[in-house]
Scaffold this motif. Structure first.
Motif, PDB file in Angstrom:
ATOM      1  N   ASN A  47     -22.161 -42.330 -10.439  1.00 24.42           N
ATOM      2  CA  ASN A  47     -20.983 -41.616 -10.909  1.00 24.42           C
ATOM      3  C   ASN A  47     -21.121 -40.140 -10.587  1.00 24.42           C
ATOM      4  N   ASP A  48     -20.135 -39.599  -9.869  1.00 21.45           N
ATOM      5  CA  ASP A  48     -20.175 -38.193  -9.490  1.00 21.45           C
ATOM      6  C   ASP A  48     -20.178 -37.266 -10.694  1.00 21.45           C
TER       7      ASP A  48
ATOM      8  N   TRP B 195     -30.353 -32.785  -9.280  1.00 17.87           N
ATOM      9  CA  TRP B 195     -29.634 -34.015  -8.923  1.00 17.87           C
ATOM     10  C   TRP B 195     -30.573 -35.149  -8.509  1.00 17.87           C
ATOM     11  N   ALA B 196     -31.758 -34.819  -8.032  1.00 17.20           N
ATOM     12  CA  ALA B 196     -32.654 -35.871  -7.527  1.00 17.20           C
ATOM     13  C   ALA B 196     -33.123 -36.795  -8.636  1.00 17.20           C
ATOM     14  N   THR B 197     -33.010 -36.370  -9.865  1.00 17.41           N
ATOM     15  CA  THR B 197     -33.372 -37.234 -10.979  1.00 17.41           C
ATOM     16  C   THR B 197     -32.516 -38.489 -11.033  1.00 17.41           C
ATOM     17  N   ASN B 198     -31.365 -38.485 -10.316  1.00 15.46           N
ATOM     18  CA  ASN B 198     -30.530 -39.682 -10.209  1.00 15.46           C
ATOM     19  C   ASN B 198     -31.175 -40.765  -9.348  1.00 15.46           C
TER      20      ASN B 198
ATOM     21  N   ASP C 147     -20.019 -29.301 -11.072  1.00 16.23           N
ATOM     22  CA  ASP C 147     -18.716 -29.240 -10.411  1.00 16.23           C
ATOM     23  C   ASP C 147     -18.835 -28.967  -8.921  1.00 16.23           C
ATOM     24  N   ASP C 148     -19.723 -28.048  -8.545  1.00 14.72           N
ATOM     25  CA  ASP C 148     -19.866 -27.710  -7.119  1.00 14.72           C
ATOM     26  C   ASP C 148     -20.359 -28.907  -6.314  1.00 14.72           C
ATOM     27  N   LEU C 149     -21.331 -29.639  -6.850  1.00 12.48           N
ATOM     28  CA  LEU C 149     -21.857 -30.788  -6.124  1.00 12.48           C
ATOM     29  C   LEU C 149     -20.859 -31.938  -6.098  1.00 12.48           C
ATOM     30  N   GLN C 150     -20.037 -32.062  -7.144  1.00  7.76           N
ATOM     31  CA  GLN C 150     -18.985 -33.080  -7.115  1.00  7.76           C
ATOM     32  C   GLN C 150     -18.034 -32.828  -5.949  1.00  7.76           C
ATOM     33  N   LYS C 151     -17.713 -31.569  -5.707  1.00  6.91           N
ATOM     34  CA  LYS C 151     -16.835 -31.228  -4.589  1.00  6.91           C
ATOM     35  C   LYS C 151     -17.497 -31.575  -3.259  1.00  6.91           C
ATOM     36  N   GLU C 152     -18.798 -31.308  -3.157  1.00  4.73           N
ATOM     37  CA  GLU C 152     -19.511 -31.631  -1.916  1.00  4.73           C
ATOM     38  C   GLU C 152     -19.532 -33.141  -1.676  1.00  4.73           C
TER      39      GLU C 152
ATOM     40  N   MET D 240     -12.160 -37.408 -15.640  1.00  2.81           N
ATOM     41  CA  MET D 240     -11.926 -38.657 -14.911  1.00  2.81           C
ATOM     42  C   MET D 240     -13.199 -39.072 -14.178  1.00  2.81           C
ATOM     43  N   ASN D 241     -13.671 -40.277 -14.439  1.00  3.10           N
ATOM     44  CA  ASN D 241     -14.872 -40.761 -13.770  1.00  3.10           C
ATOM     45  C   ASN D 241     -14.580 -41.102 -12.320  1.00  3.10           C
ATOM     46  N   LYS D 242     -15.500 -40.769 -11.471  1.00  2.07           N
ATOM     47  CA  LYS D 242     -15.331 -41.113 -10.067  1.00  2.07           C
ATOM     48  C   LYS D 242     -16.586 -41.807  -9.575  1.00  2.07           C
ATOM     49  N   GLU D 243     -16.452 -43.078  -9.251  1.00  4.33           N
ATOM     50  CA  GLU D 243     -17.604 -43.839  -8.766  1.00  4.33           C
ATOM     51  C   GLU D 243     -17.857 -43.527  -7.296  1.00  4.33           C
ATOM     52  N   ASN D 244     -19.116 -43.341  -6.973  1.00  9.23           N
ATOM     53  CA  ASN D 244     -19.526 -43.134  -5.592  1.00  9.23           C
ATOM     54  C   ASN D 244     -19.498 -44.487  -4.874  1.00  9.23           C
ATOM     55  N   THR D 245     -19.047 -44.517  -3.644  1.00  6.46           N
ATOM     56  CA  THR D 245     -18.998 -45.761  -2.882  1.00  6.46           C
ATOM     57  C   THR D 245     -19.804 -45.623  -1.602  1.00  6.46           C
ATOM     58  N   ALA D 246     -20.123 -46.768  -1.014  1.00  7.15           N
ATOM     59  CA  ALA D 246     -20.959 -46.746   0.184  1.00  7.15           C
ATOM     60  C   ALA D 246     -20.257 -46.106   1.367  1.00  7.15           C
TER      61      ALA D 246
END
Length: 203
Positions: A167-168, A85-88, A173-178, A1-7
């Motif tokens: 997108n998270d 992750w910083a490559t994002n 998985d660990d960083l998605q939880k954070e 399931m995609n989860k968009e990051n929000t402000a």
């Protein structure tokens, strides 16, 4: 399931604060859109006017936009975890301090002043829909040598910047939880002392 990051993330503040502080946070994913040099200059201008001990302004910022040589050079000095992750991020920076005062003495407040610069920059950025995330995980000595800073300088932090979003699922998985974790801070009575210091057990 995609989860968009929000402000916006819920901030359980105990007392009223302005929205640009309450809503600011440090994501690890960003919207797929560039940050213009004009926007960066507004962020840097906010930092420029930060408070500084004796007005020494010991901060120095190395910055690069994704796709540039400078961006890649900064990325090379991040520890592997942060590279993952910083490559994002569309922008990478290094925060560097001059550890000496103009007359050659130790500037014990230089790190504090760089923190003031970065805080100003972060609040300005948030007002523009841009998030920043500071990182301690940077190979300080190699970055200092690569970018030609003299001995009395210290690379104190790396910083990402980009528009809120993304997108998270781009994270492990660990960083998605954070990213989805509730925000929390120490309560004021854990760090405020109207008198003598009293050691308190951390919660």
């Amino acid at each position: 399931m995609n989860k968009e990051n929000t402000a916006l993330k819920e901030t359980p503040n105990d007392h009223p604060i302005i929205d640009n502080i309450k809503d600011r946070w440090s994501p690890r994913v960003f919207a797929d859109m560039p940050v213009s040099q004009t926007d960066l200059q507004s962020m840097f201008e906010a930092g420029r006017w930060a408070a500084s001990s004796n007005n020494f302004q010991p901060w120095n910022i190395v910055w690069g936009i994704k796709g540039s040589e400078t961006y890649d050079r900064i990325m090379n000095h991040l520890v592997e975890f942060n590279q993952s992750w910083a490559t994002n991020a569309p922008v990478l920076m290094l925060g560097v301090i001059n550890t000496k005062t103009p007359d050659g003495k130790e500037n014990y407040h230089a790190l504090h002043d760089l923190g003031q610069f970065t805080a100003n920059m972060a609040i300005q950025a948030h007002s523009m829909g841009i998030a920043i995330h500071q990182m301690a995980g940077v190979n300080f000595e190699s970055a200092k040598e690569d970018f030609g800073f003299p001995e009395e300088y210290h690379v104190a932090t790396a910083i990402t910047a980009g528009y809120y979003g993304g997108n998270d699922n781009d994270l492990n998985d660990d960083l998605q939880k954070e990213e989805s974790a509730l925000r929390k801070r120490k309560k004021q009575d854990e760090f405020l002392f109207n008198g003598d210091f009293i050691e308190r057990e951390s919660l």
